[in-house]
Design an enzyme around this catalytic site. Structure first.
Site, PDB file in Angstrom:
ATOM      1  N   ALA A  48       0.843  -1.200   0.000  1.00  0.00           N
ATOM      2  CA  ALA A  48       0.000   0.000   0.000  1.00  0.00           C
ATOM      3  C   ALA A  48       0.881   1.254   0.000  1.00  0.00           C
ATOM      4  O   ALA A  48       1.973   1.234   0.570  1.00  0.00           O
ATOM      5  CB  ALA A  48      -0.921  -0.018   1.221  1.00  0.00           C
ATOM      6  N   ASN A 104       0.840   2.584  -5.803  1.00  0.00           N
ATOM      7  CA  ASN A 104       1.385   3.160  -7.039  1.00  0.00           C
ATOM      8  C   ASN A 104       2.451   2.266  -7.675  1.00  0.00           C
ATOM      9  O   ASN A 104       2.454   2.051  -8.888  1.00  0.00           O
ATOM     10  CB  ASN A 104       1.976   4.550  -6.766  1.00  0.00           C
ATOM     11  CG  ASN A 104       0.920   5.634  -6.739  1.00  0.00           C
ATOM     12  OD1 ASN A 104      -0.095   5.536  -7.403  1.00  0.00           O
ATOM     13  ND2 ASN A 104       1.164   6.668  -5.960  1.00  0.00           N
ATOM     14  N   ARG A 133      -5.632   0.952   4.340  1.00  0.00           N
ATOM     15  CA  ARG A 133      -4.739   1.278   3.225  1.00  0.00           C
ATOM     16  C   ARG A 133      -4.891   0.269   2.095  1.00  0.00           C
ATOM     17  O   ARG A 133      -4.819   0.615   0.914  1.00  0.00           O
ATOM     18  CB  ARG A 133      -3.289   1.310   3.715  1.00  0.00           C
ATOM     19  CG  ARG A 133      -2.914   2.590   4.437  1.00  0.00           C
ATOM     20  CD  ARG A 133      -1.631   2.436   5.238  1.00  0.00           C
ATOM     21  NE  ARG A 133      -0.514   1.949   4.456  1.00  0.00           N
ATOM     22  CZ  ARG A 133       0.329   2.724   3.767  1.00  0.00           C
ATOM     23  NH1 ARG A 133       0.157   4.035   3.762  1.00  0.00           N
ATOM     24  NH2 ARG A 133       1.345   2.210   3.111  1.00  0.00           N
ATOM     25  N   CYS A 141      11.732   5.899   1.356  1.00  0.00           N
ATOM     26  CA  CYS A 141      11.692   7.348   1.145  1.00  0.00           C
ATOM     27  C   CYS A 141      12.355   8.025   2.338  1.00  0.00           C
ATOM     28  O   CYS A 141      11.877   9.028   2.862  1.00  0.00           O
ATOM     29  CB  CYS A 141      10.272   7.851   0.927  1.00  0.00           C
ATOM     30  SG  CYS A 141       9.092   7.397   2.217  1.00  0.00           S
TER      31      CYS A 141
END
Length: 465
Positions: free
Chosen positions: A236, A239, A263, A358
């Site tokens: 989740a 993308n 999610r 990230c």
């Protein structure tokens, strides 16, 4: 000179949020801190200008062993500083080879921006506390349409198409209703930062996905061929999963796992809208999935994007760029990330894995990769990846330069880390240019391609066993 290496190390430490410039300078061990501090501060001040000149001159492509932070320091000293100190040693000799091209690119930049002094090149983005403006990246969903058709649509709506970008400076210069094709990903369109497409009909219909360029790299680098079986371990919001499905052309199988039911429900909606029909969703803990389960005996590709501190996310940098994750939180996250990576490497048919976060923190990135590879006793290795990418992994262990990093300053994206891991007995992946050639359709194929509505999605919500 040791001064330049020390300055590059401090710049890297600031970017990784290991401390302030002053703290890192004083803890560097460099004897004369005053010139070091001045050099770091001035290089930081001109960072956006230096990035533009370095990218346009192709310095990092020509000097593959030159690290980005050191390049920035050396180019500052050559073009904007007082010249190389103490003769400059081998660094001056290296920069002399590129001096003419670098000076020409600086002059060209001044002409383009209608300024005559170096100081006038300073933009708002280079002032303390303000991040460079990251463009709006838009991935074309090739399960429903093609890049050519998306480009034609925007042109009919009054946008001006500028072709394929050739440098980061092309992306920085975007404004108004202009847009470009990304130089690396053939399905990624690039618009000015202020472009808002959240209510655009093509986005609402699943033909376009608003996805940062750095977030597109994991699926692209995993590169599963159509018909293969893939595992998305922490999937989740979806993308990257939808990108994997597009690369597979909905042929094969994606096993996607996530613990968060809400999610996962949102992800199911996204995948349905994107026309994904090859994905099996499971609500559950990836760590509880048995590598010996016969259902996963043919899984050769795993994408592992585990929970992380999110310190590279633009939204968090803008909210409070001074706040770094606590040491306790970093230890907990890194522990989970290492367990997830160890677990993923146990799947018997695994050939290639992409690990991404990230996060900007070394503890969640290079440290996790180093420990997992050491524990694998040579069964897995880091694969050389995108040699022309300007921002590499921190030099914390041999081979770390094969990892990729991304940041607003160096790549005009959100902050990101990516490592491609391959089973050692398998021949290394095809050269990167060959892989990219496969990703980029021929002009004849593009002419034949027409927008197709995807068939009804086949998403199965199954419990994880």
């Amino acid at each position: 000179m040791a001064l330049y290496a020390a300055a590059a190390s401090v710049l890297a430490g600031v970017e990784e949020r290991r401390g302030s410039v002053r703290a890192l300078v004083y803890s560097s061990g460099f004897q004369n801190v005053k010139p070091l501090y001045a050099l770091v501060c001035e290089t930081q001040r001109f960072a956006a200008v230096l990035d533009a000149v370095i990218a346009r001159a192709g310095l990092l492509r020509a000097e593959k062993k030159l690290r980005p932070h050191l390049a920035k320091v050396l180019v500052y000293e050559l073009l904007l500083g007082k010249g190389f100190r103490g003769g400059g040693g081998r660094w001056k000799a290296l920069m002399d080879r590129h001096q003419a091209r670098l000076k020409a690119e600086l002059a060209r930049l001044k002409v383009q921006r209608h300024v005559s002094r170096n100081e006038d090149l300073l933009e708002a983005e280079s002032k303390p506390g303000l991040a460079p403006k990251v463009p709006r990246y838009v991935r074309v969903n090739t399960l429903k349409t093609c890049t050519d058709d998306a480009v034609d649509y925007f042109k009919r709506k009054g946008f001006s198409y500028q072709g394929r970008a050739s440098s980061l400076e092309d992306l920085r210069a975007l404004e108004g209703k202009h847009f470009l094709l990304d130089p690396l990903l053939p399905e990624l369109l690039v618009f000015p930062a202020q472009t808002d497409l959240h209510d655009h009909p093509l986005y609402l219909a699943g033909h376009l996905l608003l996805q940062d360029k750095a977030s597109c790299l994991p699926a692209m680098l995993l590169a599963p061929p159509p018909g293969s079986q893939v595992m998305d371990a922490c999937a989740a919001p979806g993308n990257k999963t939808s990108h994997l499905a597009a690369l597979l052309k909905n042929q094969g199988k994606i096993f996607a796992f996530d613990l968060d039911a809400k999610r996962l429900a949102t992800m199911a909606t996204l995948l349905a809208r994107a026309g994904v029909s090859c994905c099996e969703l499971a609500e559950g803990d990836f760590l509880a999935v048995s590598p010996s389960d016969p259902r996963y005996a043919q899984v050769q590709y795993i994408l592992l994007d585990p929970s992380c501190s999110g310190s590279g996310m633009l939204s968090r940098q803008l909210e409070d760029p001074a706040v770094a994750p606590s040491e306790e939180r970093l230890r907990a996250l890194a522990g989970f990330q290492l367990r997830a990576l160890r677990h993923a490497l146990k799947f018997p048919a695994l050939q290639r894995l992409v690990y991404s976060t990230c996060s900007l923190c070394q503890e969640e990135n290079e440290d996790v990769i180093q420990e997992a590879l050491q524990e694998s006793s040579g069964a897995f290795r880091l694969a050389p990846t995108l040699p022309s990418w300007p921002h590499r992994g921190l030099n914390t262990f041999p081979g770390a330069e094969h990892c990729l990093r991304a940041s607003p300053e160096t790549t005009l994206t959100g902050g990101f880390f990516i490592a491609v891991i391959e089973r050692a007995e398998v021949a290394s992946s095809a050269p990167q240019d060959e892989a990219l050639a496969q990703l980029t359709p021929s002009s004849a194929a593009r002419r034949k391609k027409r927008r197709k509505a995807a068939s009804g999605p086949g998403l199965n919500l199954l419990p994880c066993s």
